[in-house]
Design a protein around this motif. Structure first.
Motif, PDB file in Angstrom:
ATOM      1  N   LEU A   1      34.086  43.523  52.686  1.00 25.01           N
ATOM      2  CA  LEU A   1      33.629  43.088  51.372  1.00 25.01           C
ATOM      3  C   LEU A   1      32.203  42.559  51.430  1.00 25.01           C
ATOM      4  CD1 LEU A   1      36.810  41.222  50.054  1.00 25.01           C
ATOM      5  CD2 LEU A   1      35.970  43.471  49.346  1.00 25.01           C
ATOM      6  N   LEU A   2      31.909  41.812  52.483  1.00 22.37           N
ATOM      7  CA  LEU A   2      30.602  41.164  52.591  1.00 22.37           C
ATOM      8  C   LEU A   2      29.482  42.124  52.963  1.00 22.37           C
ATOM      9  CD1 LEU A   2      31.865  37.893  54.273  1.00 22.37           C
ATOM     10  CD2 LEU A   2      30.761  38.048  52.032  1.00 22.37           C
ATOM     11  N   SER A   3      29.830  43.371  53.195  1.00 22.24           N
ATOM     12  CA  SER A   3      28.805  44.387  53.445  1.00 22.24           C
ATOM     13  C   SER A   3      28.917  45.537  52.448  1.00 22.24           C
ATOM     14  CB  SER A   3      28.924  44.927  54.877  1.00 22.24           C
ATOM     15  OG  SER A   3      30.190  45.513  55.102  1.00 22.24           O
ATOM     16  N   MET A   4      29.613  45.328  51.348  1.00 21.61           N
ATOM     17  CA  MET A   4      29.863  46.389  50.369  1.00 21.61           C
ATOM     18  C   MET A   4      28.565  46.879  49.750  1.00 21.61           C
ATOM     19  SD  MET A   4      32.472  46.290  47.106  1.00 21.61           S
ATOM     20  CE  MET A   4      33.958  46.537  48.081  1.00 21.61           C
ATOM     21  N   ASP A   5      28.330  48.185  49.855  1.00 19.66           N
ATOM     22  CA  ASP A   5      27.114  48.780  49.291  1.00 19.66           C
ATOM     23  C   ASP A   5      27.423  50.085  48.560  1.00 19.66           C
ATOM     24  OD1 ASP A   5      27.727  50.400  51.417  1.00 19.66           O
ATOM     25  OD2 ASP A   5      25.769  50.257  52.395  1.00 19.66           O
ATOM     26  N   TRP A   6      28.642  50.253  48.084  1.00 13.97           N
ATOM     27  CA  TRP A   6      29.054  51.446  47.359  1.00 13.97           C
ATOM     28  C   TRP A   6      29.853  51.040  46.123  1.00 13.97           C
ATOM     29  CZ3 TRP A   6      34.419  51.721  47.191  1.00 13.97           C
ATOM     30  CH2 TRP A   6      35.108  50.987  48.164  1.00 13.97           C
ATOM     31  N   TYR A   7      29.930  51.973  45.172  1.00 12.44           N
ATOM     32  CA  TYR A   7      30.592  51.678  43.902  1.00 12.44           C
ATOM     33  C   TYR A   7      31.913  52.441  43.794  1.00 12.44           C
ATOM     34  CZ  TYR A   7      26.016  49.863  42.701  1.00 12.44           C
ATOM     35  OH  TYR A   7      24.837  49.149  42.703  1.00 12.44           O
ATOM     36  N   VAL A   8      32.887  51.805  43.172  1.00 12.92           N
ATOM     37  CA  VAL A   8      34.193  52.433  43.010  1.00 12.92           C
ATOM     38  C   VAL A   8      34.146  53.466  41.888  1.00 12.92           C
ATOM     39  CG1 VAL A   8      35.367  50.358  43.832  1.00 12.92           C
ATOM     40  CG2 VAL A   8      35.046  50.703  41.358  1.00 12.92           C
ATOM     41  N   GLU A   9      35.187  54.266  41.829  1.00  9.38           N
ATOM     42  CA  GLU A   9      35.337  55.257  40.790  1.00  9.38           C
ATOM     43  C   GLU A   9      35.256  54.594  39.425  1.00  9.38           C
ATOM     44  OE1 GLU A   9      38.180  59.179  40.544  1.00  9.38           O
ATOM     45  OE2 GLU A   9      39.115  57.258  41.025  1.00  9.38           O
ATOM     46  N   GLY A  10      34.498  55.200  38.541  1.00 10.61           N
ATOM     47  CA  GLY A  10      34.334  54.645  37.202  1.00 10.61           C
ATOM     48  C   GLY A  10      33.053  53.869  36.994  1.00 10.61           C
ATOM     49  N   VAL A  11      32.346  53.588  38.085  1.00 11.47           N
ATOM     50  CA  VAL A  11      31.065  52.898  37.982  1.00 11.47           C
ATOM     51  C   VAL A  11      29.942  53.926  38.026  1.00 11.47           C
ATOM     52  CG1 VAL A  11      29.492  51.223  39.026  1.00 11.47           C
ATOM     53  CG2 VAL A  11      31.971  50.825  39.082  1.00 11.47           C
ATOM     54  N   GLU A  12      29.099  53.916  37.019  1.00 16.05           N
ATOM     55  CA  GLU A  12      27.967  54.839  37.003  1.00 16.05           C
ATOM     56  C   GLU A  12      26.951  54.434  38.060  1.00 16.05           C
ATOM     57  OE1 GLU A  12      26.257  55.319  33.136  1.00 16.05           O
ATOM     58  OE2 GLU A  12      28.202  55.375  32.119  1.00 16.05           O
TER      59      GLU A  12
ATOM     60  N   ASN B   1      32.489  46.162  41.129  1.00 16.98           N
ATOM     61  CA  ASN B   1      33.663  46.933  41.540  1.00 16.98           C
ATOM     62  C   ASN B   1      34.973  46.258  41.149  1.00 16.98           C
ATOM     63  OD1 ASN B   1      32.108  48.979  42.610  1.00 16.98           O
ATOM     64  ND2 ASN B   1      32.195  48.206  44.701  1.00 16.98           N
ATOM     65  N   ALA B   2      35.030  44.930  41.283  1.00 20.26           N
ATOM     66  CA  ALA B   2      36.250  44.211  40.897  1.00 20.26           C
ATOM     67  C   ALA B   2      36.500  44.354  39.404  1.00 20.26           C
ATOM     68  CB  ALA B   2      36.138  42.738  41.283  1.00 20.26           C
ATOM     69  N   LEU B   3      35.443  44.260  38.610  1.00 18.84           N
ATOM     70  CA  LEU B   3      35.579  44.425  37.164  1.00 18.84           C
ATOM     71  C   LEU B   3      36.100  45.820  36.835  1.00 18.84           C
ATOM     72  CD1 LEU B   3      34.612  42.872  34.375  1.00 18.84           C
ATOM     73  CD2 LEU B   3      32.939  44.719  34.372  1.00 18.84           C
ATOM     74  N   ALA B   4      35.511  46.846  37.468  1.00 15.47           N
ATOM     75  CA  ALA B   4      35.894  48.224  37.176  1.00 15.47           C
ATOM     76  C   ALA B   4      37.331  48.510  37.612  1.00 15.47           C
ATOM     77  CB  ALA B   4      34.932  49.190  37.875  1.00 15.47           C
ATOM     78  N   LEU B   5      37.688  48.109  38.822  1.00 19.92           N
ATOM     79  CA  LEU B   5      39.051  48.356  39.307  1.00 19.92           C
ATOM     80  C   LEU B   5      40.086  47.708  38.395  1.00 19.92           C
ATOM     81  CD1 LEU B   5      38.582  47.798  43.155  1.00 19.92           C
ATOM     82  CD2 LEU B   5      39.150  49.966  42.035  1.00 19.92           C
ATOM     83  N   SER B   6      39.800  46.500  37.962  1.00 16.56           N
ATOM     84  CA  SER B   6      40.759  45.778  37.132  1.00 16.56           C
ATOM     85  C   SER B   6      40.859  46.399  35.746  1.00 16.56           C
ATOM     86  CB  SER B   6      40.359  44.307  37.036  1.00 16.56           C
ATOM     87  OG  SER B   6      41.446  43.495  36.689  1.00 16.56           O
ATOM     88  N   ALA B   7      39.727  46.793  35.160  1.00 17.47           N
ATOM     89  CA  ALA B   7      39.744  47.412  33.832  1.00 17.47           C
ATOM     90  C   ALA B   7      40.444  48.766  33.870  1.00 17.47           C
ATOM     91  CB  ALA B   7      38.326  47.560  33.307  1.00 17.47           C
TER      92      ALA B   7
ATOM     93  N   ARG C   1      36.023  38.170  38.489  1.00 18.97           N
ATOM     94  CA  ARG C   1      35.727  39.465  37.856  1.00 18.97           C
ATOM     95  C   ARG C   1      37.008  40.256  37.620  1.00 18.97           C
ATOM     96  NH1 ARG C   1      30.755  37.743  36.722  1.00 18.97           N
ATOM     97  NH2 ARG C   1      29.644  37.157  38.606  1.00 18.97           N
ATOM     98  N   ALA C   2      37.973  40.106  38.521  1.00 17.39           N
ATOM     99  CA  ALA C   2      39.234  40.824  38.349  1.00 17.39           C
ATOM    100  C   ALA C   2      39.957  40.350  37.095  1.00 17.39           C
ATOM    101  CB  ALA C   2      40.114  40.644  39.576  1.00 17.39           C
ATOM    102  N   VAL C   3      39.872  39.059  36.817  1.00 23.72           N
ATOM    103  CA  VAL C   3      40.467  38.526  35.589  1.00 23.72           C
ATOM    104  C   VAL C   3      39.709  39.048  34.368  1.00 23.72           C
ATOM    105  CG1 VAL C   3      41.025  36.427  34.309  1.00 23.72           C
ATOM    106  CG2 VAL C   3      41.272  36.467  36.808  1.00 23.72           C
ATOM    107  N   CYS C   4      38.383  39.010  34.449  1.00 22.41           N
ATOM    108  CA  CYS C   4      37.568  39.499  33.330  1.00 22.41           C
ATOM    109  C   CYS C   4      37.802  40.986  33.085  1.00 22.41           C
ATOM    110  CB  CYS C   4      36.090  39.251  33.617  1.00 22.41           C
ATOM    111  SG  CYS C   4      35.626  37.503  33.698  1.00 22.41           S
ATOM    112  N   GLY C   5      37.915  41.765  34.164  1.00 20.18           N
ATOM    113  CA  GLY C   5      38.145  43.196  34.019  1.00 20.18           C
ATOM    114  C   GLY C   5      39.453  43.501  33.325  1.00 20.18           C
ATOM    115  N   THR C   6      40.452  42.685  33.574  1.00 19.97           N
ATOM    116  CA  THR C   6      41.737  42.859  32.898  1.00 19.97           C
ATOM    117  C   THR C   6      41.562  42.720  31.386  1.00 19.97           C
ATOM    118  OG1 THR C   6      42.938  42.020  34.809  1.00 19.97           O
ATOM    119  CG2 THR C   6      44.075  41.934  32.689  1.00 19.97           C
ATOM    120  N   ILE C   7      40.844  41.701  30.983  1.00 15.88           N
ATOM    121  CA  ILE C   7      40.596  41.486  29.555  1.00 15.88           C
ATOM    122  C   ILE C   7      39.778  42.635  28.980  1.00 15.88           C
ATOM    123  CG2 ILE C   7      39.456  39.973  27.887  1.00 15.88           C
ATOM    124  CD1 ILE C   7      40.065  37.643  29.829  1.00 15.88           C
TER     125      ILE C   7
END
Length: 361
Positions: free
Chosen positions: A347-358, A173-179, A141-147
């Motif tokens: 990471l394996l208990s992540m239940d919150w969204y990073v900044e930029g995620v609705e 979250n990985a997509l959003a952070l990377s984008a 997802r981090a690679v995809c978010g970069t694109i």
């Protein structure tokens, strides 16, 4: 109630394996029979297809040394216990149960067949003869978010998810952070469809999201329907999930996250044949080639491909970790301090969204 194969995981990364019943407990003197159980069809062009490609890889690599069997379309409910038991009764000495919802049944049947090695994908319950294995899908997802960050014209992406569980939340979250590394104003809108594979629901969600102004669609569901809608509507693009989906949306798939389970299946089978198998606990990714990045669409500019490859390489050599602070959640609260990398357990208990995620509604 069973939710899914990728429900909340309670493991803390790749734990050290413990010896099982003596080092030669599973040594083979005849072809090893290996069984696989899939929650969906091998023709879903995604998750289950990828697992079956791993089975084929194993068969090709070991030839006559193994005999493989699979059962597809097994619901995550009471019937899976019967199917797993039948695989054991048929003489399979290594059995892969590839969906989270098969966990309880795997543990129960394993108690009845202590001379059989079981491995459960994306689960958390271990036993002397039950190991665990998982893949770091979020690295892709981090690679995809970069694109996405480079190519989106609206700065808005959609993420069609199955269930709001840590594995899926990690991906969003990985997509959003990377984008947002490229475009700090980038936003991601998650939508959950409460299933892993329903082409009609995936297509309807894609249409609704495109109508709301997104021009990039990511997904954590198993089929190509959303990508096909993206191509029909002429948006910038999207990403294949689990397998290369170029054949279904050649103009729109920008790249794909490919699940390459073959190396893990091969290593486990070799260990059983040698009598060295232990109930391990692995969480592998790009470095181990269990997660792969598919071919880049020819329309992606060379500098964008180079940036995507840089993120890929950084995750392989350990110089880049997408979940390194400072990271705020979507309420503005700092969750990860500057310079601190999240642990596997976090990471394996992540239940919150990073900044930029609705926030999903």
């Amino acid at each position: 109630m069973t939710i899914s194969r990728r429900n909340i995981l309670k493991i803390g990364g790749a734990a050290a394996a413990l010896p099982l019943l003596g080092s030669k407990a599973f040594a083979q003197t005849e072809p090893l029979k290996v069984g696989f159980i899939y929650v969906g069809t091998i023709n879903d062009n995604g998750y289950n297809y990828a697992h079956n490609q791993g089975r084929i890889y194993l068969q090709e690599q070991l030839g006559d040394a193994v005999v493989t069997t699979y059962v597809e379309n097994v619901p995550e409910g009471p019937d899976c216990e019967r199917v797993i038991r039948e695989l054991a009764q048929q003489g399979n000495k290594l059995i892969f149960t590839t969906s989270f919802g098969f966990g309880d049944a795997t543990i129960k049947v394993a108690q009845e067949f202590p001379d059989v090695a079981f491995e459960h994908a994306t689960g958390y319950m271990k036993a002397d003869n039950v190991g665990l294995y998982n893949a770091r899908f979020y690295e892709g997802r981090a690679v995809c978010g970069t694109i996405a960050g480079h190519l989106s014209k609206t700065g808005k992406a959609a993420y069609i998810g199955s269930f709001p569980i840590p594995e899926v939340v990690m991906g969003i979250n990985a997509l959003a952070l990377s984008a947002r590394r490229i475009n700090p104003a980038f936003t991601v809108k998650p939508v959950y469809i409460s299933t892993w594979n329903d082409p009609a629901k995936e297509a309807d969600a894609a249409r609704a999201l495109i109508d709301q102004g997104v021009d990039i669609i990511a997904q954590h569901t198993d089929g190509p329907a959303a990508l096909q809608v993206a191509q029909e509507r002429g948006i910038v693009g999207g990403f294949g999930q689990g397998a290369d989906m170029t054949a279904f949306a050649p103009e729109t798939q920008l790249t794909a996250i490919i699940d390459h389970w073959g190396p893990h299946y091969l290593a486990s089978a070799k260990a059983v044949i040698a009598g060295t198998w232990t109930a391990g606990d692995t969480w592998e990714g790009l470095k181990e080639d269990v997660v792969q990045i598919g071919p880049y669409n020819a329309k992606i500019p060379a500098d964008v491909v180079a940036d995507a490859e840089k993120i890929k390489a950084g995750q392989i050599d350990g110089s880049f970790k997408i979940f390194t602070g400072p990271i705020k959640d979507n309420t503005g609260t700092e969750r990860v301090p500057a310079g601190v990398a999240m642990t596997d357990a976090e990471l394996l208990s992540m239940d919150w969204y990073v900044e930029g995620v609705e926030q999903p509604v």
